[in-house]
Write a protein that holds these residues in place. Structure first.
Motif, PDB file in Angstrom:
ATOM      1  N   ARG A   1       0.848  -1.193   0.000  1.00 17.37           N
ATOM      2  CA  ARG A   1       0.000   0.000   0.000  1.00 17.37           C
ATOM      3  C   ARG A   1       0.887   1.247   0.000  1.00 17.37           C
ATOM      4  NH1 ARG A   1      -2.904   0.672   5.228  1.00 17.37           N
ATOM      5  NH2 ARG A   1      -0.932   1.686   5.575  1.00 17.37           N
ATOM      6  N   ILE A   2       0.599   2.175  -0.904  1.00 14.93           N
ATOM      7  CA  ILE A   2       1.416   3.377  -0.999  1.00 14.93           C
ATOM      8  C   ILE A   2       0.756   4.499  -0.206  1.00 14.93           C
ATOM      9  CG2 ILE A   2       2.463   5.062  -2.552  1.00 14.93           C
ATOM     10  CD1 ILE A   2       2.193   2.776  -4.713  1.00 14.93           C
ATOM     11  N   SER A   3       1.386   4.851   0.895  1.00 16.55           N
ATOM     12  CA  SER A   3       0.811   5.901   1.738  1.00 16.55           C
ATOM     13  C   SER A   3       1.268   7.271   1.235  1.00 16.55           C
ATOM     14  CB  SER A   3       1.266   5.706   3.179  1.00 16.55           C
ATOM     15  OG  SER A   3       2.659   5.929   3.248  1.00 16.55           O
ATOM     16  N   PRO A   4       0.514   8.334   1.554  1.00 15.95           N
ATOM     17  CA  PRO A   4       0.917   9.683   1.148  1.00 15.95           C
ATOM     18  C   PRO A   4       2.295  10.038   1.717  1.00 15.95           C
ATOM     19  CG  PRO A   4      -1.288   9.689   2.127  1.00 15.95           C
ATOM     20  CD  PRO A   4      -0.748   8.316   2.270  1.00 15.95           C
ATOM     21  N   ARG A   5       2.565   9.525   2.916  1.00 17.50           N
ATOM     22  CA  ARG A   5       3.857   9.757   3.554  1.00 17.50           C
ATOM     23  C   ARG A   5       5.009   9.245   2.676  1.00 17.50           C
ATOM     24  NH1 ARG A   5       6.566   9.819   8.878  1.00 17.50           N
ATOM     25  NH2 ARG A   5       8.068   8.226   8.325  1.00 17.50           N
ATOM     26  N   ARG A   6       4.808   8.037   2.139  1.00 16.85           N
ATOM     27  CA  ARG A   6       5.805   7.434   1.244  1.00 16.85           C
ATOM     28  C   ARG A   6       6.049   8.299   0.012  1.00 16.85           C
ATOM     29  NH1 ARG A   6       7.147   1.494   1.911  1.00 16.85           N
ATOM     30  NH2 ARG A   6       8.193   1.952   3.844  1.00 16.85           N
ATOM     31  N   VAL A   7       4.932   8.756  -0.574  1.00 13.81           N
ATOM     32  CA  VAL A   7       5.019   9.563  -1.792  1.00 13.81           C
ATOM     33  C   VAL A   7       5.799  10.844  -1.506  1.00 13.81           C
ATOM     34  CG1 VAL A   7       3.719  10.838  -3.549  1.00 13.81           C
ATOM     35  CG2 VAL A   7       2.903   8.611  -2.752  1.00 13.81           C
ATOM     36  N   ALA A   8       5.463  11.473  -0.370  1.00 12.57           N
ATOM     37  CA  ALA A   8       6.148  12.715  -0.004  1.00 12.57           C
ATOM     38  C   ALA A   8       7.639  12.462   0.182  1.00 12.57           C
ATOM     39  CB  ALA A   8       5.539  13.295   1.275  1.00 12.57           C
TER      40      ALA A   8
END
Lengths: 279, 298
Positions: free
Chosen positions: A3-10
């Protein structure tokens, strides 16, 4: 965790932008050097014009035809290749002996090789220089090549690699009746290609870029290696440096090591990993 | 060291091959490192002029000469200052670079290759290139004017020449040591990193304190020791960019040794100066070893 969390993307965006900014900081001086080498102007203007322009290849023509540049290139190539070939070959022989062959005093000899790493180069330069004077080697190729034909680092790196090759491979060769030196040349050495590559790359780049020792023993302009030539260019015209011709010489000096780096990139990390593992 | 296996008799041929294989290494290192070091020590006790072949013993007077030279201690203080600043910053910066570039994405690989360029480039090329970068009309000023800094000829300022050289060397050695950390990082099994994440070690500082540092302690040790040895022997950049000036503000021990030997033909003093430098480097690296072994017990 797919699962790709927004935290990861940032985090990824931050990483990529820092990487790009750093690359920009590192490339600018070299980028400027390259565009400058294709320009006419001798004097620097401020602020520097960083736009790519191709005005002339005259600087390269000048450097190549009106200085001893081809000769310096040849000197550097000859010295770096000889040092690399000798140091890697000798390093692999000794590294193999320390890893695999059994002879009296082996451990003490190995630690002696390692102990030489504790002696910094400045301690020996005076004596080495006087040795060169006494041998009559000042201003010769062998003055630069011979002292570098053995390297404790290469011995160590090769030894580390040979210890990782399964003993069984060599035992089989022994049963087939091969002698120790035949086992080395026919079985062990061909299996150690990554170690050969890594030590050859580091040795070549070190020899190509070496400055202090060649400066001490190569005195005539004809004998210069490229780093000495660069330094010579800098001083040749008094305080006025002909930046454009200079930059052409710099670009030509950098090309071989950059090409080696791009082609053999994977060995750079591997080489260090080899010498660092299993102390 | 691997033990001899079983009671198998070692053949004479194997022994002979072993000696022959290590012989070239011992010839070269024996002459050019071991003998040269002893020979250097001998020269440091002599008045030595290789060109007129005048050699006579002078006891410790070369050491007295060097030890009473203000310029020598001045250069030594410079080297220590340089080492303190450069090794500290490059050790952390290289680590930061390694963590940053330890990904296998195309962007990461490409940018890492660019950052690594100075590490494979000749120090002569870098030095001459940065004479321009630091010049009055150079790149640094072109950047700094936008921040309102007054343009300066950095290498001709007694205040700024040495910090400029420090900056240059951090710029070039950080990517070099990055490779050592990368090798260390890649030897850590990824399962350990995952379990650390599951254990809730999430913030960067904790990750460094409890995870990277213990795993990479020996890499850190090597980076620091190699950094100290390299910094104390600073020569190429100073020789090419400032030759110790302006006003001796960038004078370092190797410039002193070089000038004693190759400008003043005072080889005995040069050898003595190099031995004093050796002892100081040895003390610094041994202190480092002590420090790191204490960290291990903590």
């Amino acid at each position: 965790m797919s699962r790709i969390s927004p935290r990861r993307v940032a985090l990824l965006a931050l990483t990529v932008s820092v990487q790009l900014i750093l690359a920009l900081i590192y490339i600018i001086p070299f980028y400027w050097m390259v565009i400058k080498s294709f320009r006419f102007t001798i004097f620097a203007n401020f602020p520097p014009n960083l736009l790519p322009t191709l005005q002339t290849v005259g600087n390269y023509v000048y450097v190549w035809h009106f200085s001893a540049f081809p000769h310096w290139y040849l000197n550097s190539t000859l010295i770096a290749l000889s040092v690399t070939a000798a140091s890697v070959f000798i390093g692999s022989l000794s590294g193999y002996a320390f890893a695999r062959l059994r002879f009296r005093g082996r451990d003490i000899l190995f630690y002696t090789v390692l102990a030489t790493l504790m002696i910094p180069f400045p301690v020996v330069i005076i004596a080495e220089y006087i040795l060169m004077v006494n041998l009559g080697w000042v201003n010769t190729y062998q003055a630069v090549i011979v002292p570098s034909t053995a390297s404790a680092v290469n011995v160590f790196l090769m030894r580390q690699y040979f210890t990782t090759i399964p003993q069984e491979v060599e035992d089989a060769a022994k049963i087939d009746g091969l002698r120790p030196h035949q086992i080395f040349f026919r079985v062990a050495a061909p299996l150690a290609k990554p170690a050969y590559a890594a030590s050859a790359i580091y040795t070549f780049i070190g020899a190509w870029n070496s400055f202090l020792w060649p400066l001490l023993v190569l005195h005539s302009v004809k004998m210069f290696t490229l780093p000495l030539a660069i330094n010579f260019f800098k001083g040749a015209n008094g305080s006025q440096i002909y930046w454009n011709q200079m930059t052409a010489a710099e670009v030509l000096t950098m090309i071989p090591t950059i090409v080696i780096y791009v082609v053999f990139e994977k060995y750079f990390v591997k080489g260090i990993a080899l010498s660092g593992s299993k102390g | 060291m691997r033990h001899l296996r079983g009671h198998e008799r070692v053949s004479g041929l194997e022994q002979l091959t072993g000696y022959l294989f290590v012989l070239p290494t011992f010839l070269i290192l024996g002459v050019f490192v071991l003998f040269a070091a002893v020979y250097s020590l001998w020269i440091s006790l002599m008045h030595y002029d290789p060109f007129f072949h005048t050699v006579y013993p002078v006891g410790l007077s070369n050491y007295k000469y060097v030890a009473s030279s203000q310029l020598y201690w001045f250069s030594m203080l410079h080297a220590l200052e340089y080492t303190g600043v450069v090794v500290t910053i490059q050790t952390f910066l290289a680590f930061f670079f390694a963590v940053l570039f330890n990904e296998k994405t195309p962007v990461s690989r490409f940018t890492r290759a660019i950052v690594f360029i100075p590490a494979v480039t000749s120090s002569a090329v870098i030095s001459v290139l940065f004479i321009w970068v630091f010049s009055a009309q150079g790149l640094l000023n072109a950047f700094l004017v936008h921040l309102g800094v007054h343009p300066e000829n950095w290498l001709e300022s007694t205040t700024w020449a040495f910090p400029a050289i420090m900056g240059l060397n951090i710029f070039t050695t950080a990517p070099y040591f990055m490779i050592m950390y990368l090798a260390g990082l890649q030897s850590i099994p990824s399962s350990i990193l995952e379990s650390a994440e599951l254990d809730g070690v999430r913030n960067a500082f904790q990750r460094f304190r409890y995870f990277y540092f213990p795993m990479l302690k020996f890499t850190v040790f090597f980076v620091v020791v190699l950094g100290i040895i390299g910094s104390m022997q600073l020569f190429d950049q100073v020789f090419i960019m400032t030759d110790g000036g302006p006003g001796n503000s960038t004078y370092v021990p190797l410039i002193y040794i070089y000038n004693q030997a190759f400008v003043f033909d005072n080889f005995g003093a040069a050898a003595a100066a190099s031995f004093i430098l050796f002892v100081i480097i040895l003390i610094l690296t041994l202190a480092q070893r002590r420090l790191i072994s204490e960290v291990r017990w903590a």
